[in-house]
Design an enzyme around this catalytic site. Structure first.
Site, mmCIF file in Angstrom:
data_model
loop_
_atom_site.group_PDB
_atom_site.id
_atom_site.type_symbol
_atom_site.label_atom_id
_atom_site.label_comp_id
_atom_site.label_asym_id
_atom_site.label_seq_id
_atom_site.Cartn_x
_atom_site.Cartn_y
_atom_site.Cartn_z
ATOM 1 C CG HIS A 112 -2.077 0.989 0.744
ATOM 2 N ND1 HIS A 112 -2.180 2.180 1.254
ATOM 3 C CD2 HIS A 112 -3.274 0.547 0.764
ATOM 4 C CE1 HIS A 112 -3.354 2.884 1.102
ATOM 5 N NE2 HIS A 112 -3.851 1.545 0.451
ATOM 6 C CG ASP A 167 -8.107 -3.396 -3.040
ATOM 7 O OD1 ASP A 167 -7.157 -3.070 -3.556
ATOM 8 O OD2 ASP A 167 -9.153 -4.206 -3.363
HETATM 9 C C1 SDX Z 1 -5.682 0.494 -3.360
HETATM 10 O O1 SDX Z 1 -3.926 4.349 -2.182
HETATM 11 C C2 SDX Z 1 -5.869 4.001 -1.880
HETATM 12 O O2 SDX Z 1 -5.575 3.981 -0.752
HETATM 13 C C3 SDX Z 1 -5.580 2.735 -2.146
HETATM 14 C C4 SDX Z 1 -7.093 2.040 -1.824
HETATM 15 C C5 SDX Z 1 -8.178 2.659 -1.354
HETATM 16 O O3 SDX Z 1 -8.929 2.099 -0.659
HETATM 17 O O4 SDX Z 1 -8.427 2.969 -2.465
HETATM 18 O O5 SDX Z 1 -6.729 1.353 -0.484
HETATM 19 C C6 SDX Z 1 -6.800 0.505 -2.410
HETATM 20 O O6 SDX Z 1 -5.789 0.498 -4.255
HETATM 21 C C7 SDX Z 1 -5.229 -0.703 -2.660
HETATM 22 C C8 SDX Z 1 -3.924 -1.447 -3.305
HETATM 23 C C9 SDX Z 1 -4.101 -2.617 -4.558
HETATM 24 N N1 SDX Z 1 -3.349 -2.375 -5.266
HETATM 25 C C10 SDX Z 1 -2.542 -3.325 -5.476
HETATM 26 O O7 SDX Z 1 -3.337 -4.704 -4.495
HETATM 27 C C11 SDX Z 1 -1.645 -4.149 -6.056
HETATM 28 C C12 SDX Z 1 -0.024 -4.821 -5.858
HETATM 29 N N2 SDX Z 1 0.118 -3.589 -5.098
HETATM 30 C C13 SDX Z 1 1.544 -3.001 -5.332
HETATM 31 O O8 SDX Z 1 1.180 -2.073 -6.817
HETATM 32 C C14 SDX Z 1 2.119 -1.370 -4.250
HETATM 33 O O9 SDX Z 1 2.662 -2.059 -3.646
HETATM 34 C C15 SDX Z 1 1.160 -0.358 -4.672
HETATM 35 C C16 SDX Z 1 0.649 0.595 -6.320
HETATM 36 C C17 SDX Z 1 -0.184 -0.442 -4.149
HETATM 37 C C18 SDX Z 1 1.846 1.008 -3.493
HETATM 38 O O10 SDX Z 1 3.112 0.875 -4.196
HETATM 39 P P1 SDX Z 1 4.170 1.546 -3.432
HETATM 40 O O11 SDX Z 1 3.552 2.885 -2.880
HETATM 41 O O12 SDX Z 1 4.517 3.070 -4.444
HETATM 42 O O13 SDX Z 1 5.382 0.872 -3.232
HETATM 43 P P2 SDX Z 1 6.171 1.025 -4.253
HETATM 44 O O14 SDX Z 1 5.772 -0.134 -5.460
HETATM 45 O O15 SDX Z 1 7.268 1.681 -4.384
HETATM 46 O O16 SDX Z 1 7.315 -0.438 -3.920
HETATM 47 C C19 SDX Z 1 7.908 -0.638 -2.652
HETATM 48 C C20 SDX Z 1 8.652 -1.551 -3.050
HETATM 49 C C21 SDX Z 1 9.019 -2.468 -4.495
HETATM 50 O O17 SDX Z 1 10.414 -2.652 -4.714
HETATM 51 P P3 SDX Z 1 11.999 -2.590 -5.151
HETATM 52 O O18 SDX Z 1 11.564 -2.427 -7.002
HETATM 53 O O19 SDX Z 1 11.905 -1.165 -3.951
HETATM 54 O O20 SDX Z 1 13.088 -3.514 -5.162
HETATM 55 O O21 SDX Z 1 7.652 -2.547 -2.336
HETATM 56 C C22 SDX Z 1 8.012 -3.852 -3.549
HETATM 57 C C23 SDX Z 1 7.500 -3.451 -4.888
HETATM 58 O O22 SDX Z 1 8.002 -4.163 -6.120
HETATM 59 N N3 SDX Z 1 6.335 -4.322 -3.998
HETATM 60 C C24 SDX Z 1 6.091 -5.034 -4.211
HETATM 61 C C25 SDX Z 1 4.549 -5.320 -3.289
HETATM 62 N N4 SDX Z 1 4.397 -3.656 -3.129
HETATM 63 C C26 SDX Z 1 5.428 -3.366 -3.096
HETATM 64 N N5 SDX Z 1 6.854 -6.304 -4.872
HETATM 65 C C27 SDX Z 1 5.496 -7.244 -4.957
HETATM 66 N N6 SDX Z 1 4.396 -7.225 -5.031
HETATM 67 C C28 SDX Z 1 3.387 -5.970 -4.307
HETATM 68 N N7 SDX Z 1 2.530 -6.006 -4.081
#
Ligand code: SDX
Length: 375
Positions: free
Chosen positions: A265, A316
């Site tokens: 998140h 989710d």
């Molecule tokens: C919702 O914003 C809200 O409030 C949204 C929501 C709402 O109620 O409206 O809460 C609803 O959208 C929840 C999120 C649903 N999405 C997912 O489940 C998709 C998977 N999650 C990721 O795409 C990610 O966690 C995000 C997009 C949700 C958040 O990403 P950030 O904060 O931008 O963090 P990041 O992508 O920069 O990740 C930091 C690190 C990275 O590693 P490095 O590249 O630095 O080595 O953590 C890793 C990421 O690759 N990482 C993940 C991951 N989430 C973060 N790696 C694998 N799987 C994941 N899910």
């Protein structure tokens, strides 16, 4: 002159105030107009929560009776909206249907052409409750259409959650299912400046109309990094199959740099405050439907993800399998999220209109330096 600091994705950037909800990662809490969402999920109907988000206070008895009566009177789909839905190929995603139908409702709203018709607070309050009432009918009509089933007309003797399930499945399920569904709607209703809500606010900030802002929000929510994640969680569960295969699946997925849907998140970094409440509802469903196997898979993948990346589930993650057990098609999961979040979106649209300030950030140019045509 030094380059300005760039905040990619607006991560960590506070762009405005809001009185609608507070998402606090330090205390891992979510408040809707000051009330902890866990208390609202335990004690309130979705109608009461929508009223709270819009008006700032929970409805009194008389206000709730009037609000419920009005919402129930607005549930029937116009034939012209049904035709728009029927014209969307079933190969298209159900979120495309929601996007098209919301846009159609805007086209049918003649009051937009009145002087101040776009910004009038009373008209927009009416539009918000109209969309709240129409979205379940749109989502249910579309799922039945895809299954080759006739539409089920809404009932005004059922509350919002039961009517939604009635229109979708042609029956009202046991209370344990209704309550899990109601909990999911309350938890999905609002979450401050998430991507789809901020999209709605950007559109409203130009003084465009409420339907345009909600249509844009639907487009943002469809994305798998946002609302589309609950559907993607179920696809992952289908891929994995059983709990004993979760670790191997995850190792493969992480090795190919896949994002694991339902985890992580942008704001919560120690777990999503809503997950324990939704997981409890999912556990009750797993018991009700004798699906310990799905709960075992849920727990195995969560443990494996914690062991490998220490990234925790977001809302989710439990809502996907819960919606599967309720009987919804996987592609319908994000439209369910949209039906609930329209309460938050429309509250923020009203707040943005009142703020009356155009949202227009800056960018730092990194293209070619100035040059001129040789003609
Ligand atoms: C919702 O914003 C809200 O409030 C949204 C929501 C709402 O109620 O409206 O809460 C609803 O959208 C929840 C999120 C649903 N999405 C997912 O489940 C998709 C998977 N999650 C990721 O795409 C990610 O966690 C995000 C997009 C949700 C958040 O990403 P950030 O904060 O931008 O963090 P990041 O992508 O920069 O990740 C930091 C690190 C990275 O590693 P490095 O590249 O630095 O080595 O953590 C890793 C990421 O690759 N990482 C993940 C991951 N989430 C973060 N790696 C694998 N799987 C994941 N899910």
């Amino acid at each position: 002159m030094t380059d300005p600091e760039i905040h990619k994705g607006l991560a960590g950037v506070v762009v405005d105030t809001t009185a609608i909800s507070s998402v606090n990662p330090e205390t891992n809490s979510l408040l809707y107009r000051g009330y902890p969402v866990q208390e609202l999920a335990e004690h309130c109907s979705f109608e009461e929560v929508a009223y709270l988000l819009w008006n700032g206070e929970l409805p009194g008895d008389d206000e709730l009776v009037a609000f419920e009566a009005l919402e129930r009177s607005l549930r029937v789909l116009d034939d012209r909206t049904k035709r728009i839905i029927d014209d969307v190929p079933v190969a298209a995603h159900p979120m495309d249907v929601v996007r098209s139908a919301v846009s159609q409702l805007g086209g049918l709203d003649e009051t937009l052409e009145q002087p101040d018709g776009v910004l009038d607070p009373e008209l927009n309050n009416g539009r918000a409750i109209y969309l709240l009432a129409q979205l379940p009918a749109i989502v249910a009509y579309d799922q039945r259409r895809r299954r080759g089933l006739p539409a089920v007309e809404p009932r005004d003797d059922l509350d919002y959650a039961r009517n939604f399930l009635w229109m979708t499945f042609g029956e009202v399920p046991d209370d344990v299912v209704v309550d899990a569904f109601r909990v999911s709607l309350v938890l999905y209703a609002e979450h401050s400046f998430n991507a789809s809500t901020f999209t709605a606010r950007v559109i409203a900030s130009t003084l465009s109309d409420l339907y345009s802002a909600v249509t844009g929000a639907v487009g943002a929510l469809k994305g798998p990094l946002h609302g589309g994640a609950n559907e993607a969680v179920m696809h992952a569960f289908d891929e994995i199959g059983s709990a004993d295969k979760a670790e191997a699946w995850l190792d493969d997925a992480l090795a190919s740099k896949r994002k694991i849907m339902g985890f992580g998140h942008r704001v919560y970094k120690n777990g999503d405050s809503r997950v324990p409440t939704m997981k409890a509802a999912f556990e009750k469903l797993a018991e009700h439907y004798d699906r310990q196997d799905m709960l075992d898979l849920y727990n195995a993948l969560e443990k494996a993800m914690g062991d490998r990346k220490n990234i925790k589930p977001n809302l989710d993650y439990p809502s996907g399998p819960a919606y599967n057990l309720m009987g919804f098609d996987t592609e319908t999961f994000t439209p369910l999220f949209a039906a609930a979040r329209v309460a938050g979106w429309t509250a923020h649209i009203a707040e943005q209109y009142a703020a009356n300030s155009l949202i227009r950030p800056l960018s730092l140019y990194n293209g070619p330096t100035e040059r001129h045509l040789s003609r």
